[in-house]
Write a protein that holds these residues in place. Structure first.
Motif, PDB file in Angstrom:
ATOM      1  N   ILE A 143       0.853  -1.193   0.000  1.00  0.00           N
ATOM      2  CA  ILE A 143       0.000   0.000   0.000  1.00  0.00           C
ATOM      3  C   ILE A 143       0.886   1.239   0.000  1.00  0.00           C
ATOM      4  O   ILE A 143       1.801   1.371   0.824  1.00  0.00           O
ATOM      5  N   ARG A 144       0.629   2.155  -0.923  1.00  0.00           N
ATOM      6  CA  ARG A 144       1.330   3.438  -0.947  1.00  0.00           C
ATOM      7  C   ARG A 144       0.287   4.540  -0.958  1.00  0.00           C
ATOM      8  O   ARG A 144      -0.616   4.543  -1.797  1.00  0.00           O
ATOM      9  N   ILE A 145       0.433   5.480  -0.063  1.00  0.00           N
ATOM     10  CA  ILE A 145      -0.531   6.578   0.045  1.00  0.00           C
ATOM     11  C   ILE A 145       0.242   7.891  -0.125  1.00  0.00           C
ATOM     12  O   ILE A 145       1.099   8.238   0.712  1.00  0.00           O
ATOM     13  N   ILE A 146      -0.023   8.601  -1.194  1.00  0.00           N
ATOM     14  CA  ILE A 146       0.699   9.842  -1.498  1.00  0.00           C
ATOM     15  C   ILE A 146      -0.250  11.010  -1.292  1.00  0.00           C
ATOM     16  O   ILE A 146      -1.353  11.041  -1.858  1.00  0.00           O
ATOM     17  N   PRO A 147       0.113  11.960  -0.453  1.00  0.00           N
ATOM     18  CA  PRO A 147      -0.810  13.054  -0.130  1.00  0.00           C
ATOM     19  C   PRO A 147      -0.972  14.026  -1.295  1.00  0.00           C
ATOM     20  O   PRO A 147      -0.120  14.093  -2.195  1.00  0.00           O
ATOM     21  N   PRO A 148      -2.009  14.846  -1.279  1.00  0.00           N
ATOM     22  CA  PRO A 148      -2.158  15.910  -2.275  1.00  0.00           C
ATOM     23  C   PRO A 148      -0.995  16.897  -2.165  1.00  0.00           C
ATOM     24  O   PRO A 148      -0.440  17.101  -1.085  1.00  0.00           O
ATOM     25  N   GLU A 149      -0.654  17.501  -3.287  1.00  0.00           N
ATOM     26  CA  GLU A 149       0.482  18.424  -3.256  1.00  0.00           C
ATOM     27  C   GLU A 149       0.236  19.593  -2.297  1.00  0.00           C
ATOM     28  O   GLU A 149       1.153  20.134  -1.703  1.00  0.00           O
ATOM     29  N   ILE A 195       3.983  10.620   7.195  1.00  0.00           N
ATOM     30  CA  ILE A 195       4.056   9.161   7.057  1.00  0.00           C
ATOM     31  C   ILE A 195       3.317   8.557   8.245  1.00  0.00           C
ATOM     32  O   ILE A 195       3.058   9.236   9.248  1.00  0.00           O
ATOM     33  N   THR A 196       2.967   7.300   8.132  1.00  0.00           N
ATOM     34  CA  THR A 196       2.283   6.619   9.230  1.00  0.00           C
ATOM     35  C   THR A 196       3.286   5.782  10.016  1.00  0.00           C
ATOM     36  O   THR A 196       4.404   5.521   9.551  1.00  0.00           O
ATOM     37  N   GLN A 197       2.856   5.349  11.193  1.00  0.00           N
ATOM     38  CA  GLN A 197       3.724   4.520  12.031  1.00  0.00           C
ATOM     39  C   GLN A 197       4.097   3.235  11.311  1.00  0.00           C
ATOM     40  O   GLN A 197       5.232   2.754  11.403  1.00  0.00           O
ATOM     41  N   HIS A 198       3.142   2.686  10.578  1.00  0.00           N
ATOM     42  CA  HIS A 198       3.424   1.431   9.871  1.00  0.00           C
ATOM     43  C   HIS A 198       4.475   1.654   8.780  1.00  0.00           C
ATOM     44  O   HIS A 198       5.373   0.816   8.598  1.00  0.00           O
ATOM     45  N   GLU A 199       4.373   2.772   8.056  1.00  0.00           N
ATOM     46  CA  GLU A 199       5.362   3.059   7.017  1.00  0.00           C
ATOM     47  C   GLU A 199       6.750   3.239   7.628  1.00  0.00           C
ATOM     48  O   GLU A 199       7.757   2.811   7.067  1.00  0.00           O
ATOM     49  N   LEU A 200       6.786   3.876   8.788  1.00  0.00           N
ATOM     50  CA  LEU A 200       8.062   4.039   9.473  1.00  0.00           C
ATOM     51  C   LEU A 200       8.650   2.693   9.865  1.00  0.00           C
ATOM     52  O   LEU A 200       9.851   2.422   9.683  1.00  0.00           O
ATOM     53  N   GLU A 201       7.804   1.814  10.423  1.00  0.00           N
ATOM     54  CA  GLU A 201       8.295   0.501  10.849  1.00  0.00           C
ATOM     55  C   GLU A 201       8.799  -0.301   9.658  1.00  0.00           C
ATOM     56  O   GLU A 201       9.799  -1.030   9.764  1.00  0.00           O
ATOM     57  N   GLU A 202       8.117  -0.186   8.518  1.00  0.00           N
ATOM     58  CA  GLU A 202       8.584  -0.896   7.327  1.00  0.00           C
ATOM     59  C   GLU A 202       9.957  -0.391   6.897  1.00  0.00           C
ATOM     60  O   GLU A 202      10.853  -1.168   6.556  1.00  0.00           O
ATOM     61  N   ALA A 203      10.128   0.927   6.923  1.00  0.00           N
ATOM     62  CA  ALA A 203      11.410   1.506   6.520  1.00  0.00           C
ATOM     63  C   ALA A 203      12.522   1.094   7.480  1.00  0.00           C
ATOM     64  O   ALA A 203      13.645   0.770   7.063  1.00  0.00           O
ATOM     65  N   LEU A 204      12.228   1.097   8.775  1.00  0.00           N
ATOM     66  CA  LEU A 204      13.227   0.674   9.764  1.00  0.00           C
ATOM     67  C   LEU A 204      13.588  -0.797   9.570  1.00  0.00           C
ATOM     68  O   LEU A 204      14.743  -1.194   9.756  1.00  0.00           O
ATOM     69  N   SER A 205      12.588  -1.587   9.236  1.00  0.00           N
ATOM     70  CA  SER A 205      12.858  -3.013   8.996  1.00  0.00           C
ATOM     71  C   SER A 205      13.793  -3.190   7.802  1.00  0.00           C
ATOM     72  O   SER A 205      14.725  -4.011   7.845  1.00  0.00           O
ATOM     73  N   ILE A 206      13.576  -2.411   6.747  1.00  0.00           N
ATOM     74  CA  ILE A 206      14.467  -2.477   5.577  1.00  0.00           C
ATOM     75  C   ILE A 206      15.876  -2.087   5.979  1.00  0.00           C
ATOM     76  O   ILE A 206      16.871  -2.713   5.582  1.00  0.00           O
ATOM     77  N   LEU A 213      17.573   6.409   6.727  1.00  0.00           N
ATOM     78  CA  LEU A 213      16.130   6.223   6.814  1.00  0.00           C
ATOM     79  C   LEU A 213      15.383   7.130   5.816  1.00  0.00           C
ATOM     80  O   LEU A 213      14.427   6.705   5.165  1.00  0.00           O
ATOM     81  N   GLY A 214      15.841   8.391   5.711  1.00  0.00           N
ATOM     82  CA  GLY A 214      15.181   9.321   4.796  1.00  0.00           C
ATOM     83  C   GLY A 214      15.213   8.805   3.368  1.00  0.00           C
ATOM     84  O   GLY A 214      14.216   8.879   2.639  1.00  0.00           O
ATOM     85  N   ASP A 246      12.679   6.336  -1.416  1.00  0.00           N
ATOM     86  CA  ASP A 246      12.668   5.254  -2.406  1.00  0.00           C
ATOM     87  C   ASP A 246      11.354   4.476  -2.362  1.00  0.00           C
ATOM     88  O   ASP A 246      10.890   3.962  -3.379  1.00  0.00           O
ATOM     89  N   GLN A 247      10.777   4.379  -1.168  1.00  0.00           N
ATOM     90  CA  GLN A 247       9.509   3.660  -1.028  1.00  0.00           C
ATOM     91  C   GLN A 247       8.310   4.510  -1.458  1.00  0.00           C
ATOM     92  O   GLN A 247       7.170   4.052  -1.394  1.00  0.00           O
TER      93      GLN A 247
END
Length: 742
Positions: free
Chosen positions: A253-259, A289-300, A321-322, A327-328
């Motif tokens: 799931i990727r959620i991109i906010p409005p500009e 970003i959401t907590q889940h997106e952060l956890e995924e990035a930290l896991s990577i 991390l940034g 990249d994600q």
């Protein structure tokens, strides 16, 4: 029974989630935000189903799947959650509890007896699914054809909206790639998209069938579809992500906010308080970003570090991390730059400060806590022995050392006891279900009010107070709350109220069970007691003494016997159980106004602070929390009361109660004690001071001995009896018929 640790954890966590599910169902009518309550119920059912699948508990998976389908339709708005559905879901939760109990007992699959409950419940649940327009659920599988047909409808809507010329940069962009096992796990991808529509407007959607294999290789239970969605909504990113919470592990799931939101996020980053937080936390706090997106990035990041270490790199290069987040495609580069700048300022300002303290909890087996308390008790006894030997030795260094040791032991004791303290809120919340079910059975409209749920008491007391409270609550509902016609005639609201309240008072926990019903009828109770020969017709009793008669075995003034009460058994059991906990119970009632039953219990059943006294050669211990003061006493003959600064103070003589024949000393003392609203004195020979008291239960032979609630072991190895202060107070006040309130 031989359960491994993982299965034990599943059982414990499932029961906790069933409690959460039940509480959410019982309060959903009073909850303004029903969506969150429905999500909480869905979350509990979904988690139990998923965990059960890991252990191959197919009968639980199949049953929970149908429950989940009903809740899914409630989330979609295709079903209204009314009282009938609440009752059905409560029954389903009860049955899940039964299935889990069976697993705990070693029954890992369905049985004929369990199916006798499962089948009728499934039939009722499927009726709701069909009523909502859903497919008939013969098993846990969902056909793909439905999803494809609905997707094609959405494709048509996409073409229409696309021609409107809406600027795509002004909308959220959501990219969904469902995993192949989504359908197999009982999830309908389109249900999440429909639910997303409740947060805003889906202005564009494109179905991506590129993963579809040739027809000959297609598995009807696999999902091959993805979606690109343009979404207009004022909801936050975490709220949108929450829509896909239950399928997150099976989808990308990727959620991109409005500009337009990018500048808003950048402003929020600059305005964040300068606390010691890291880059990812800054981006989560501002909502980019959401907590889940952060956890995924930290896991990577961690996996990359592990791979580098495995490859033997001395100075491994780990992606920042940034960069991973960019990249994600979960955050824009300018927001990462803003967060890095913010982090730099925080580091410069607070260099040298400690890191934020994490809140950590550990789940500990209750048996290990009991063992710890037992060991602390033994430590206290040995510590007292050491102190006594040090005093007898006359060695000042040794006395000082044992004194410090005693202080440390006391700290260990307090910390160990604190580990066993639990909030009574967990017990109170059970009564939401009791009141819900009993009110339906009685045909009365009754609401439960709770207060003091954060009050803490010993785990053992909590476990043993449930049954007495259940009797009291059911009795209040059956005999206390009047029929609605009677209430309206008295000017009361049609809905009756039963309340549970808890608070600490003088080293005890006080639990009040109240109702706004008809109250107790004093004359009727008195007449019934005379009829049964419990009291003489001419005896003068206070209101409390009259009301206390309802605790006599077999005593009842009810005109009719119901399934709930009326046989005069429940209240007798209540008093017996509370007395066994070294507690007391009192009743206050006003006719046509209501009744309050007050239960007073010790905070702990294991170790207390005691006050040591002696009569002749016998040593007794009084719970220190009940001691108000000590005064010198000159024996005035046969009197059982004295003047305490203008106040009549009744007292008892331990010498008389225990028939101690040693000669009277030249000087005696009165220990003034209080329990609830009662106050009296205990006449003793000597005051020996405070001591930590490890409560040892009395054997069955001594359990009915008057005025004794337990025993303890002194430092000398002698046994001292712990006085039952409520019983002594009752004896003292009986000697003085009229005692003014303090």
């Amino acid at each position: 029974m031989n359960l491994d640790a993982a299965l034990k954890t599943f059982i414990v966590e499932s029961r906790e989630m069933l409690v959460d599910m039940e509480n959410a169902l019982l309060t959903i009518e009073q909850t303004p935000d029903r969506d969150e309550s429905v999500n909480a119920i869905f979350r509990a059912a979904h988690t139990i189903k998923g965990s059960a699948g890991l252990f191959g508990l197919d009968h639980i998976v199949a049953f929970t799947h149908v429950v989940e389908s009903v809740l899914d339709h409630v989330r979609d708005g295709h079903l209204e959650i009314d009282d009938e559905l609440v009752v059905l879901l409560l029954s389903s939760g009860d049955h899940l509890g039964t299935l889990i109990t069976a697993i705990e007992e070693g029954q890992m699959s369905a049985s004929e007896a369990l199916d006798g409950v499962t089948v009728p419940l499934l039939a009722q649940l499927r009726t709701y699914v069909q009523r909502a327009g859903g497919p008939a659920l013969a098993d846990a599988s969902i056909t793909v054809s439905t999803a494809v047909a609905t997707t094609r409808e959405d494709d048509a809507r996409l073409e229409r909206i696309a021609r409107d010329g809406t600027d795509p940069r002004s909308h959220w962009h959501i990219s969904l790639r469902f995993g192949p096992n989504v359908l197999r796990n009982g999830m309908d991808p389109l249900s999440f998209i429909r639910y997303l529509g409740r947060l805003g407007k889906i202005v564009g959607i494109a179905t991506l069938p590129d993963a579809l294999p040739p027809a000959a290789q297609m598995d009807s239970e696999s999902c091959y579809l993805g979606f690109e969605i343009a979404f207009s909504s004022s909801a936050s990113k975490s709220t949108i992500e929450g829509v896909f919470e239950f399928v997150r592990d099976d989808a990308r799931i990727r959620i991109i906010p409005p500009e337009g939101r990018l500048q808003e996020y950048a402003d929020l980053i600059r305005e964040l308080p300068e606390q010691d937080i890291r880059l990812g936390e800054i981006l989560v706090h501002c909502g980019s970003i959401t907590q889940h997106e952060l956890e995924e990035a930290l896991s990577i990041q961690q996996n990359a570090l592990a791979d580098a270490q495995t490859a033997g790199q001395a100075d491994p290069e780990v992606p920042m991390l940034g960069k991973i987040l960019i990249d994600q495609q979960v955050v824009e580069p300018q927001l990462v730059d803003a967060a890095l700048e913010k982090q730099k300022r925080i580091i410069e300002k607070k260099s040298g400060d400690g890191k934020a303290q994490e809140n950590k909890t550990v789940r500990v087996d209750a048996d290990k806590l009991d063992q710890l308390i037992n060991l602390v008790g033994e430590l206290i006894i040995e510590g007292a022995t050491s102190s006594l030997l040090a005093r007898q030795s006359g060695n000042p260094q040794l006395e000082e050392s044992t004194s410090r040791l005693s202080g440390l032991v006391q700290q260990v004791r307090d910390s160990a006891l604190q580990l066993r303290m639990v909030k009574i809120g967990g017990t109170f919340s059970r009564f939401n279900r009791v009141v819900h079910d009993v009110a339906r059975e009685l045909g009365k409209d009754i609401v439960l009010r709770l207060s003091g749920e954060d009050t803490e008491l010993d785990k053992t007391v909590v476990e043993r107070i449930g049954d007495p409270l259940t009797h009291l609550v059911r009795n209040s509902m059956d005999h206390g709350i009047e029929p609605v016609e009677r209430r309206l005639a008295l000017g009361k609201p049609a809905r009756g109220t039963v309340s549970l309240n808890a608070y600490h008072d003088s080293g005890s926990i006080v639990i009040e069970v109240g109702d706004d019903g008809g109250g107790l009828r004093r004359d009727k109770i008195f007449a019934k007691a005379v009829e049964r020969g419990l009291i003489d017709p001419g005896r003068v009793l206070t209101d409390s003494e009259v009301y206390a008669l309802i605790f006599e075995p077999g005593f009842s003034t009810a005109d009719t016997v119901t399934n709930l009460s009326g046989r005069g058994v429940g209240m007798d059991v209540v008093k017996r159980n509370i007395t066994a906990l070294r507690g007391s119970v009192d009743i206050q009632s006003v006719e046509n106004v209501g009744t309050t039953v007050t239960v007073r219990l010790p905070l702990t059943l294991a170790i207390i602070n005691g006050f040591q006294v002696s009569v002749g050669g016998s040593v007794f211990v009084i719970p220190l929390d009940m001691v108000e003061e000590c005064v010198a006493y000159s024996d005035e003959g046969e009197s059982h009361y004295t003047n305490l600064r203008g106040e009549v103070l009744p007292f008892v003589r331990l010498r008389e109660i225990f028939d101690l024949q040693e000669p009277l000393p030249s000087r005696q003392n009165i220990v003034v004690v209080r329990h609830g609203r009662q106050k009296a004195g205990i006449v003793v020979d000597a005051l020996n001071g405070e001591l930590q008291t490890v409560i040892k239960p009395l054997g069955k032979v001594f359990q009915r001995v008057r005025a004794i609630s337990g025993s303890t072991i002194l430092g000398s190895g002698d046994v001292a009896l712990i006085l039952d202060v409520p019983a002594l107070l009752q004896e003292a006040t009986e000697e003085v018929p009229s005692i003014p309130d303090p």
